[in-house]
Design an enzyme around this catalytic site. Sequence first.
Site, PDB file in Angstrom:
ATOM      1  N   LYS A  66     -63.929  39.232  10.523  1.00  0.00           N
ATOM      2  CA  LYS A  66     -63.962  37.768   9.989  1.00  0.00           C
ATOM      3  C   LYS A  66     -62.591  37.096  10.707  1.00  0.00           C
ATOM      4  CE  LYS A  66     -66.059  37.744   5.777  1.00  0.00           C
ATOM      5  NZ  LYS A  66     -66.172  37.569   4.289  1.00  0.00           N
ATOM      6  N   ASP A 102     -66.832  31.935   1.627  1.00  0.00           N
ATOM      7  CA  ASP A 102     -67.203  32.844   0.382  1.00  0.00           C
ATOM      8  C   ASP A 102     -65.895  32.451  -0.615  1.00  0.00           C
ATOM      9  OD1 ASP A 102     -67.728  34.591   1.383  1.00  0.00           O
ATOM     10  OD2 ASP A 102     -65.968  35.164   2.478  1.00  0.00           O
TER      11      ASP A 102
HETATM   12  P1  NDP Z   1     -60.272  42.830   4.003  1.00  0.00           P
HETATM   13  O1  NDP Z   1     -60.526  43.962   4.303  1.00  0.00           O
HETATM   14  O2  NDP Z   1     -59.653  41.526   4.606  1.00  0.00           O
HETATM   15  O3  NDP Z   1     -58.989  42.971   2.707  1.00  0.00           O
HETATM   16  C1  NDP Z   1     -59.142  43.985   1.688  1.00  0.00           C
HETATM   17  C2  NDP Z   1     -58.009  43.619   0.290  1.00  0.00           C
HETATM   18  O4  NDP Z   1     -58.655  44.472  -0.117  1.00  0.00           O
HETATM   19  C3  NDP Z   1     -56.658  43.813   0.496  1.00  0.00           C
HETATM   20  O5  NDP Z   1     -55.899  42.730   0.492  1.00  0.00           O
HETATM   21  C4  NDP Z   1     -56.667  45.109   0.660  1.00  0.00           C
HETATM   22  O6  NDP Z   1     -54.624  45.450   0.929  1.00  0.00           O
HETATM   23  C5  NDP Z   1     -56.936  45.493  -0.170  1.00  0.00           C
HETATM   24  N1  NDP Z   1     -56.988  47.074  -0.670  1.00  0.00           N
HETATM   25  C6  NDP Z   1     -58.232  47.996  -0.013  1.00  0.00           C
HETATM   26  N2  NDP Z   1     -57.591  48.605  -0.735  1.00  0.00           N
HETATM   27  C7  NDP Z   1     -56.737  49.070  -2.169  1.00  0.00           C
HETATM   28  C8  NDP Z   1     -56.733  49.883  -2.616  1.00  0.00           C
HETATM   29  N3  NDP Z   1     -56.746  51.259  -2.976  1.00  0.00           N
HETATM   30  N4  NDP Z   1     -55.804  49.061  -4.117  1.00  0.00           N
HETATM   31  C9  NDP Z   1     -55.708  48.183  -3.061  1.00  0.00           C
HETATM   32  N5  NDP Z   1     -55.751  47.281  -2.606  1.00  0.00           N
HETATM   33  C10 NDP Z   1     -56.641  47.934  -1.932  1.00  0.00           C
HETATM   34  O7  NDP Z   1     -61.321  42.465   2.479  1.00  0.00           O
HETATM   35  P2  NDP Z   1     -62.030  41.100   2.456  1.00  0.00           P
HETATM   36  O8  NDP Z   1     -61.092  40.433   1.689  1.00  0.00           O
HETATM   37  O9  NDP Z   1     -62.868  40.755   2.878  1.00  0.00           O
HETATM   38  O10 NDP Z   1     -63.388  41.832   1.141  1.00  0.00           O
HETATM   39  C11 NDP Z   1     -62.978  42.030   0.108  1.00  0.00           C
HETATM   40  C12 NDP Z   1     -63.896  42.460  -1.064  1.00  0.00           C
HETATM   41  O11 NDP Z   1     -64.970  42.056  -1.357  1.00  0.00           O
HETATM   42  C13 NDP Z   1     -64.716  43.866   0.013  1.00  0.00           C
HETATM   43  O12 NDP Z   1     -65.618  44.480  -0.864  1.00  0.00           O
HETATM   44  C14 NDP Z   1     -66.192  42.833   0.528  1.00  0.00           C
HETATM   45  O13 NDP Z   1     -67.485  43.338   0.317  1.00  0.00           O
HETATM   46  C15 NDP Z   1     -66.643  42.181  -1.162  1.00  0.00           C
HETATM   47  N6  NDP Z   1     -66.888  40.172  -0.726  1.00  0.00           N
HETATM   48  C16 NDP Z   1     -67.673  39.798  -1.647  1.00  0.00           C
HETATM   49  C17 NDP Z   1     -68.289  38.943  -1.499  1.00  0.00           C
HETATM   50  C18 NDP Z   1     -69.468  38.718  -1.075  1.00  0.00           C
HETATM   51  O14 NDP Z   1     -70.361  37.438  -1.432  1.00  0.00           O
HETATM   52  N7  NDP Z   1     -69.715  38.978  -2.759  1.00  0.00           N
HETATM   53  C19 NDP Z   1     -67.670  37.830  -0.123  1.00  0.00           C
HETATM   54  C20 NDP Z   1     -66.951  38.518   1.204  1.00  0.00           C
HETATM   55  C21 NDP Z   1     -66.476  40.193   0.078  1.00  0.00           C
HETATM   56  P3  NDP Z   1     -53.496  45.726   1.542  1.00  0.00           P
HETATM   57  O15 NDP Z   1     -53.576  44.304   2.392  1.00  0.00           O
HETATM   58  O16 NDP Z   1     -52.654  45.993   1.173  1.00  0.00           O
HETATM   59  O17 NDP Z   1     -54.261  46.700   2.909  1.00  0.00           O
END
Ligand code: NDP
Length: 280
Positions: A66, A102
């Site tokens: 993205k 989103d």
């Molecule tokens: P990104 O990869 O951009 O961001 C991931 C986020 O999760 C970051 O804030 C990261 O923190 C955090 N994170 C990852 N692992 C952990 C952990 N173990 N503990 C705490 N925080 C954690 O992903 P997206 O923002 O694009 O997507 C997030 C989720 O939402 C995904 O699983 C995706 O599938 C879902 N989603 C669903 C949609 C829908 O239409 N239903 C649309 C878009 C997304 P850090 O910055 O510290 O790495």
Amino acid sequence: MTARYAVFGQPIAHSQSPHIHAAFARQEGIALDYQAIEASPADFPAELERFAAGGGVGANVTAPLKEIAFGLCRTFTSRAKLAGSVNTLLRKDGYWHGDTTDGVGLVRDLTERHSLDLRGRRVLLLGAGGSARSVAPALLDAGILELIVVNRTSERADELVDAIGEPGRAKTRHWEDLHDLGDFELIVNATSAGRDRNATFELPKALVNSMTTAVDLNYGEAAIAFLAWARAMGCRNTVDGLGMLVEQAATSFQQWHEVRPETDPVYAGLRARNALAGEE
Ligand code: NDP
């Protein structure tokens, strides 16, 4: 040349988007060519150019592409510019125009499908990734009172809130301080932590009151840990990301085909098929 549409991501095999867009197109009597295309971050720019050269006029983009897609657009909607990432591409006069749907998809699911009134609510947003950057401004636009953003990497939460530029309403806190934040009417999990099968959600019970709605952007297995925590803590409502998935797709579809499809039948079909294990 036939107009082509696609969703790009890695992995992409389990994406629900081709199914959702095909269902919208059937409903509207539109003949649609919409495919799932796997592309690594390194290959994506060339793949997107190849797609455009072959008649590609619209695309969805999912993880991890993205932010790269944002860099490949010449123009944006204001919400995409604020988010710094795009999930919807529209070909215009030989260049790409980008949007992020989103956040509006989530708000539409909560307010219309789940009849939640977001106005005046105190909201906790967990996560500061691409989806959180789309969701945060949309929640503020929907009239919430206050947004607290907490992310594992606190600098990313700071960047998100700085980009919004509303210090009175949108603030960050550290993950370690979650027990000091009081309670919230809405808690949104926008992390991908649930994709790790070993992940558990150890959040303080004090975040929850008798009116709390807990929302996970994830669905299927990835939403189990957070929503189980929410139920155990006595949250009034729990909502997964399936409705948001359908609503964000409908907003993309509307931009490409200038008609907004009916989302309820598609949502009901997905729910009934329990088609939960894919990507957005
Ligand atoms: P990104 O990869 O951009 O961001 C991931 C986020 O999760 C970051 O804030 C990261 O923190 C955090 N994170 C990852 N692992 C952990 C952990 N173990 N503990 C705490 N925080 C954690 O992903 P997206 O923002 O694009 O997507 C997030 C989720 O939402 C995904 O699983 C995706 O599938 C879902 N989603 C669903 C949609 C829908 O239409 N239903 C649309 C878009 C997304 P850090 O910055 O510290 O790495």
